[in-house]
Design an enzyme around this catalytic site. Sequence first.
Site, PDB file in Angstrom:
ATOM      1  N   ASP A  66       2.412  -5.891   7.283  1.00 27.80           N
ATOM      2  CA  ASP A  66       1.936  -6.814   6.070  1.00 27.80           C
ATOM      3  C   ASP A  66       2.367  -7.156   4.897  1.00 27.80           C
ATOM      4  O   ASP A  66       3.290  -6.140   4.789  1.00 27.80           O
ATOM      5  CB  ASP A  66       0.033  -6.056   5.833  1.00 27.80           C
ATOM      6  N   TYR A  72       4.683   6.243   8.409  1.00 29.62           N
ATOM      7  CA  TYR A  72       4.823   5.575   6.984  1.00 29.62           C
ATOM      8  C   TYR A  72       4.585   6.573   5.913  1.00 29.62           C
ATOM      9  O   TYR A  72       4.192   7.397   6.380  1.00 29.62           O
ATOM     10  CB  TYR A  72       3.523   4.266   7.376  1.00 29.62           C
ATOM     11  N   ARG A  82      -3.384   0.884   8.061  1.00 31.56           N
ATOM     12  CA  ARG A  82      -5.350   0.795   7.163  1.00 31.56           C
ATOM     13  C   ARG A  82      -7.116   1.401   7.743  1.00 31.56           C
ATOM     14  O   ARG A  82      -7.662   2.255   7.036  1.00 31.56           O
ATOM     15  CB  ARG A  82      -5.389  -0.697   7.280  1.00 31.56           C
ATOM     16  N   ASP A  89      -7.257  -2.427   2.584  1.00 30.89           N
ATOM     17  CA  ASP A  89      -6.461  -2.410   1.934  1.00 30.89           C
ATOM     18  C   ASP A  89      -6.260  -3.170   0.115  1.00 30.89           C
ATOM     19  O   ASP A  89      -7.617  -4.018   0.394  1.00 30.89           O
ATOM     20  CB  ASP A  89      -4.358  -2.698   2.334  1.00 30.89           C
TER      21      ASP A  89
END
Length: 712
Positions: A45, A73, A183, A87
């Site tokens: 993203d 992550y 997310r 987000d």
Amino acid sequence: MSRRPSALSALIAVDKPSGMTSFDVVARVRRAVGEKRVGHAGTLDPAATGVLVVGIGQATKLLGQLTLDRKGYRATFQLGAETTTDDAEGEVTHTAEVPDDLLDEGRASWQVELLEGVQDQVPPAFSAVSVGGRRAYDAARAGEALELAPRRVRVFGARLVEVRPEERSWVVDLDVSKGTYVRSIARDLGRELGCYAHVSALRRTFSGPVTLADCVSLEELEAGGAELVRGRCLDPVAVLGLPARELDVSEVVDVSCGRRIEAGTVRDGVVERAAEQGERVALTFSGALAGIWERRGASLACVSNFPQAIEGVRQPVDLRALCPEAPLDEPSARRLLRAAETVPRAYRGGPGDTVLDGASTVEIALPYERPVFGVRVVDGVAEGFSSLDHVRELLGDDRRFVCAIGAFDGLHRGHRALLARARAEARRRGCRLAAVTFSPDPSHVLEPARPPRELMSDDERTYGLLDAGVDALLVFEFTPELAAVPFERFVREALPAGMLDVRAVVVGSDFRLGAGGAGTVDALAALGRENGFDVVGVPLAEAGGAPVTATRIRDLLGEGRVEDAADLLGRCHHVSGTVAHGRGEGTGFGFPTANVVVNARLCLPAEGVYAGYVLTGRPGHETRTAWPAAINVGKPRSFSPGEEGEPFLEATLLGFSGDLYDEYVDVVFLRWLRAPQVFGSVEELERVVLGNVEWVRKTLGERGVELSGGCA
């Protein structure tokens, strides 16, 4: 003014900055290297940062073949609000107060660990998921609500890094399957906690085998262009995860034309073997990837060929050749160190069950599964259950296994070859693979007066076996009572452990099991014929005209020949320990020293001075750094405040500053430098120590090598 074409084909890892799309990164790479054919694998993203694998030239043909099944992550979960995009880029849709107990580290850590496991996840409304040919984010921007079907994903590891009470947020490390939306994890967790949540920051720390330590920045790339790519490109074979076959000069023309070639022998990690039917093989030549072929019948047939070969294939490092005139480059150092370290990405199955009327206990470990202890209700009655009960549930109804049995100390090339054969046997039979081993090493019970030093700890062996592709690991406590059990009884009663349907047993050709060592390959095969399982005796792997065995490796280490031991191990030998206050003689010369207290059961190499690395940081939990070091193994002989004859390991670190006392470190041995000696003066001692340090500085460098750890 555009650059001329670079005639470059390579994979490169870019540390994507925030605020850019993955396509924006591709455009900047294209300009930086002067090559039109540029693409990426694994979209990030715009707000996210971190690892983005980019293909240049013919390497773009690899992007669709990269599995990159695991992603790591570091995410910041902002509690108290949910947004349209899940987000910080979206509009807030729901808010709630964040209870104070969620800002307690203990509670937060427990909650994060509960994220681990398999789950059905609904992707975010703003995502690239396609429904009926339409992207979800296009529909969301148009104000339409698409019905997004849940998908099965897996969280292999989840760990709390820190709680930020003032910000009402958690920082977490995640190790997830391909296709998992972080997310969505934050959104669903917030709803479960009743306070809502979204991702306010996201950084990809690894993508398959590629980590942040492998990345270059766009600024570096734009300054260095194609030459920087040639120096920092990824090894395409390692990223593909394929076995490799080096081409003979006579085969190059056939491969460039896409013709079949002989099957030959492939190298799979540290094991050489024949390719299996239908298996893809990376063909390499002179440090480049020439093509991907597939075993069909007795030969290899073309899947993809690359007339403009893809650069970056790394050749094995010759440790004996390392010297100031032939120093170790950073990518090779990182490859050596990653092979040496063991990342704990697996959980043991608890304290174990008693077997054979109390003669032993068995502990069962499954990859990436956390043992569960607790209480469940059956027919209205609460009852406790053990982790092994949970393991039985996780194994499922199909419990057909091929079992590889051995001590597996060191997990050397011979063990890897045996496991590779067992894995092929399991695939052929449609079974899963189990490894069966013992703790402590049987020699500690059978020869208590002179037990051998171990090449790796029990934990390292557990994690190493599971990382080698074993679907289940059975560890039997080796006791005098177990040593007296006939092999027939062990196989019939203990080996299944009430859980496994054993279809085949794979062992080394010299293997012996049970009382008096009566369970030879032939004796096991006879028992198997009576009980419905096969026995495969695997010839011992050889190197230099002799079998590869743990005893041979220990003998080499006992002579200080760490380079020869590394050949047989398939990795550099290393030991672990805690840093304590020591002699500190290097500190007096301006260099920090680490006096490492090593577990007495581990095998130290012979007295002497070695070149290597000291790894700091907890494996699997954080980025680790490997510091070049001159490593002194021996006993104090002069200028020592300690007791004469007391063994020690003292490492002089280059580039390190800070305090390591009470820290747990790994010490990796690369090269023998010199034998121990007695010094006649402080000046002589200083001259020799500084000479050792200078050799290490010129050969291994003078700064730390970053290694990105996985989440555990």
